[in-house]
Design a protein around this motif. Structure first.
Motif, PDB file in Angstrom:
ATOM      1  N   GLY A  71      -1.307  35.275  62.178  1.00 16.95           N
ATOM      2  CA  GLY A  71      -0.294  34.951  61.049  1.00 16.95           C
ATOM      3  C   GLY A  71      -0.225  34.128  59.634  1.00 16.95           C
ATOM      4  N   ASP A  72      -0.963  32.896  59.948  1.00 18.25           N
ATOM      5  CA  ASP A  72      -2.023  32.324  58.858  1.00 18.25           C
ATOM      6  C   ASP A  72      -2.771  33.213  58.323  1.00 18.25           C
ATOM      7  OD1 ASP A  72      -0.530  29.995  60.221  1.00 18.25           O
ATOM      8  OD2 ASP A  72      -2.450  29.043  60.739  1.00 18.25           O
ATOM      9  N   LEU A  73      -4.106  34.101  58.616  1.00 22.19           N
ATOM     10  CA  LEU A  73      -4.633  34.232  57.286  1.00 22.19           C
ATOM     11  C   LEU A  73      -3.640  35.887  56.935  1.00 22.19           C
ATOM     12  CD1 LEU A  73      -7.611  34.762  60.481  1.00 22.19           C
ATOM     13  CD2 LEU A  73      -8.072  34.203  58.144  1.00 22.19           C
ATOM     14  N   GLY A  74      -3.143  36.407  58.253  1.00 20.85           N
ATOM     15  CA  GLY A  74      -2.208  37.208  56.699  1.00 20.85           C
ATOM     16  C   GLY A  74      -1.819  36.686  55.703  1.00 20.85           C
ATOM     17  N   VAL A  75      -0.752  35.664  55.632  1.00 22.69           N
ATOM     18  CA  VAL A  75      -0.012  34.295  54.400  1.00 22.69           C
ATOM     19  C   VAL A  75      -0.887  34.815  53.656  1.00 22.69           C
ATOM     20  CG1 VAL A  75       1.283  32.700  53.861  1.00 22.69           C
ATOM     21  CG2 VAL A  75       1.667  34.106  55.988  1.00 22.69           C
TER      22      VAL A  75
ATOM     23  N   ASP B  41      -8.993  27.234  50.038  1.00 22.12           N
ATOM     24  CA  ASP B  41     -10.401  26.493  50.978  1.00 22.12           C
ATOM     25  C   ASP B  41      -9.735  25.466  51.905  1.00 22.12           C
ATOM     26  OD1 ASP B  41     -12.969  26.695  50.831  1.00 22.12           O
ATOM     27  OD2 ASP B  41     -13.203  24.870  50.653  1.00 22.12           O
ATOM     28  N   ALA B  42      -8.068  24.734  52.019  1.00 20.61           N
ATOM     29  CA  ALA B  42      -7.377  23.816  52.489  1.00 20.61           C
ATOM     30  C   ALA B  42      -6.933  25.350  53.436  1.00 20.61           C
ATOM     31  CB  ALA B  42      -6.375  23.377  52.069  1.00 20.61           C
ATOM     32  N   ASP B  43      -6.724  26.256  53.488  1.00 22.76           N
ATOM     33  CA  ASP B  43      -6.719  27.401  53.936  1.00 22.76           C
ATOM     34  C   ASP B  43      -7.468  27.642  54.802  1.00 22.76           C
ATOM     35  OD1 ASP B  43      -3.886  27.213  53.449  1.00 22.76           O
ATOM     36  OD2 ASP B  43      -4.238  29.547  51.914  1.00 22.76           O
ATOM     37  N   HIS B  44      -9.052  27.846  53.815  1.00 23.93           N
ATOM     38  CA  HIS B  44     -10.337  28.161  54.883  1.00 23.93           C
ATOM     39  C   HIS B  44     -10.749  27.264  55.968  1.00 23.93           C
ATOM     40  CE1 HIS B  44     -11.504  30.494  51.059  1.00 23.93           C
ATOM     41  NE2 HIS B  44     -10.552  31.104  51.714  1.00 23.93           N
ATOM     42  N   LYS B  45     -10.152  26.186  55.912  1.00 23.31           N
ATOM     43  CA  LYS B  45     -10.709  25.182  56.578  1.00 23.31           C
ATOM     44  C   LYS B  45      -9.646  24.975  58.141  1.00 23.31           C
ATOM     45  CE  LYS B  45     -13.291  22.179  53.339  1.00 23.31           C
ATOM     46  NZ  LYS B  45     -12.794  21.060  52.710  1.00 23.31           N
ATOM     47  N   LEU B  46      -8.275  25.147  57.536  1.00 21.98           N
ATOM     48  CA  LEU B  46      -7.206  25.592  58.908  1.00 21.98           C
ATOM     49  C   LEU B  46      -8.018  26.106  59.576  1.00 21.98           C
ATOM     50  CD1 LEU B  46      -4.951  24.413  60.215  1.00 21.98           C
ATOM     51  CD2 LEU B  46      -3.966  25.653  59.394  1.00 21.98           C
ATOM     52  N   VAL B  47      -8.310  27.425  59.138  1.00 23.62           N
ATOM     53  CA  VAL B  47      -7.814  28.337  60.061  1.00 23.62           C
ATOM     54  C   VAL B  47      -9.328  28.371  60.879  1.00 23.62           C
ATOM     55  CG1 VAL B  47      -9.783  30.211  58.959  1.00 23.62           C
ATOM     56  CG2 VAL B  47      -7.436  30.963  59.898  1.00 23.62           C
ATOM     57  N   GLN B  48     -10.449  27.658  60.287  1.00 25.36           N
ATOM     58  CA  GLN B  48     -12.031  27.199  61.068  1.00 25.36           C
ATOM     59  C   GLN B  48     -11.525  26.705  62.102  1.00 25.36           C
ATOM     60  OE1 GLN B  48     -14.800  25.712  58.817  1.00 25.36           O
ATOM     61  NE2 GLN B  48     -16.757  26.565  60.492  1.00 25.36           N
ATOM     62  N   LYS B  49     -10.819  25.212  61.827  1.00 28.89           N
ATOM     63  CA  LYS B  49     -10.143  24.630  62.992  1.00 28.89           C
ATOM     64  C   LYS B  49      -9.728  25.253  63.799  1.00 28.89           C
ATOM     65  CE  LYS B  49      -7.480  20.705  64.417  1.00 28.89           C
ATOM     66  NZ  LYS B  49      -7.258  21.562  65.494  1.00 28.89           N
TER      67      LYS B  49
ATOM     68  N   LEU C 221       6.681  33.256  52.404  1.00 31.74           N
ATOM     69  CA  LEU C 221       5.968  34.361  53.326  1.00 31.74           C
ATOM     70  C   LEU C 221       6.202  33.391  54.811  1.00 31.74           C
ATOM     71  CD1 LEU C 221       3.096  35.101  51.295  1.00 31.74           C
ATOM     72  CD2 LEU C 221       4.803  36.487  52.300  1.00 31.74           C
ATOM     73  N   GLN C 222       5.952  31.819  54.534  1.00 33.14           N
ATOM     74  CA  GLN C 222       5.279  31.861  55.844  1.00 33.14           C
ATOM     75  C   GLN C 222       7.566  30.792  56.260  1.00 33.14           C
ATOM     76  OE1 GLN C 222       3.256  27.995  55.045  1.00 33.14           O
ATOM     77  NE2 GLN C 222       2.038  28.440  56.092  1.00 33.14           N
TER      78      GLN C 222
END
Length: 168
Positions: free
Chosen positions: A50-54, A15-23, A151-152
């Motif tokens: 790239g972030d979404l791919g990871v 969910d932290a990834d979700h919030k980052l990509v939303q930003k 991956l990053q």
């Protein structure tokens, strides 16, 4: 490693990834609103891709198989994989487009809509069912985090033997 991990469990990390990509998507919209150069928008769009791919890869390799086994809801998990496939198609389209293409901003915005629909489905269904299941969400967090970092780094290690992707 888990003692220093900043996430309570796998759901918290994802969910932290979700919030980052939303930003990042909101930052992209701000670039559009401010008439930023196509190259600046492309840099951010490619970071988003790239972030979404990871993120999708760690979900598909680690999180989804564990949750699928724990919640025994193949329809829900197959739906999540289908949503990932839609996002991956949009990501590939964005990566192949020149930033000056008239459809570039619209394609990024469509990816945003697709991702946010998926995030809501995931939060309201997959994550909720996972929290009430027997899945070891705390134990998954360090594995997800380690794979994400691999991956990053651009030099991902292959998945260990016995760990396989779930086919859609």
């Amino acid at each position: 490693m888990s003692a220093t991990l900043a996430y309570v469990d796998a759901v918290d990390l994802l969910d932290a990834d979700h919030k980052l990509v939303q930003k990042l998507f909101l930052d992209y919209q701000a670039l559009c609103d401010n008439g930023a150069a196509p190259e600046a928008k492309q840099r951010l769009a490619l970071k988003i891709c790239g972030d979404l791919g990871v993120h999708t890869q760690i979900e598909e390799e680690i999180f989804y198989p564990e949750v699928r086994a724990a919640i025994r809801d193949d329809v829900l998990m197959d739906e999540a994989l289908e949503e990932h496939a839609e996002a991956k198609a949009a990501i590939a389209q964005i990566q192949a487009m020149p930033p000056t293409d008239a459809a570039y901003d619209g394609t990024v915005q469509q990816l945003f809509a697709t991702v946010m629909d998926h995030v809501m489905d995931e939060r309201e269904q997959v994550f909720l069912k996972a929290r009430y299941s027997t899945a070891d969400l705390r134990g998954l967090a360090p594995r997800l985090y380690a794979r994400k970092k691999e991956l990053q780094s651009g030099k991902p290690a292959p998945m260990p033997a016995g760990k396989k992707k779930v086919a859609s």
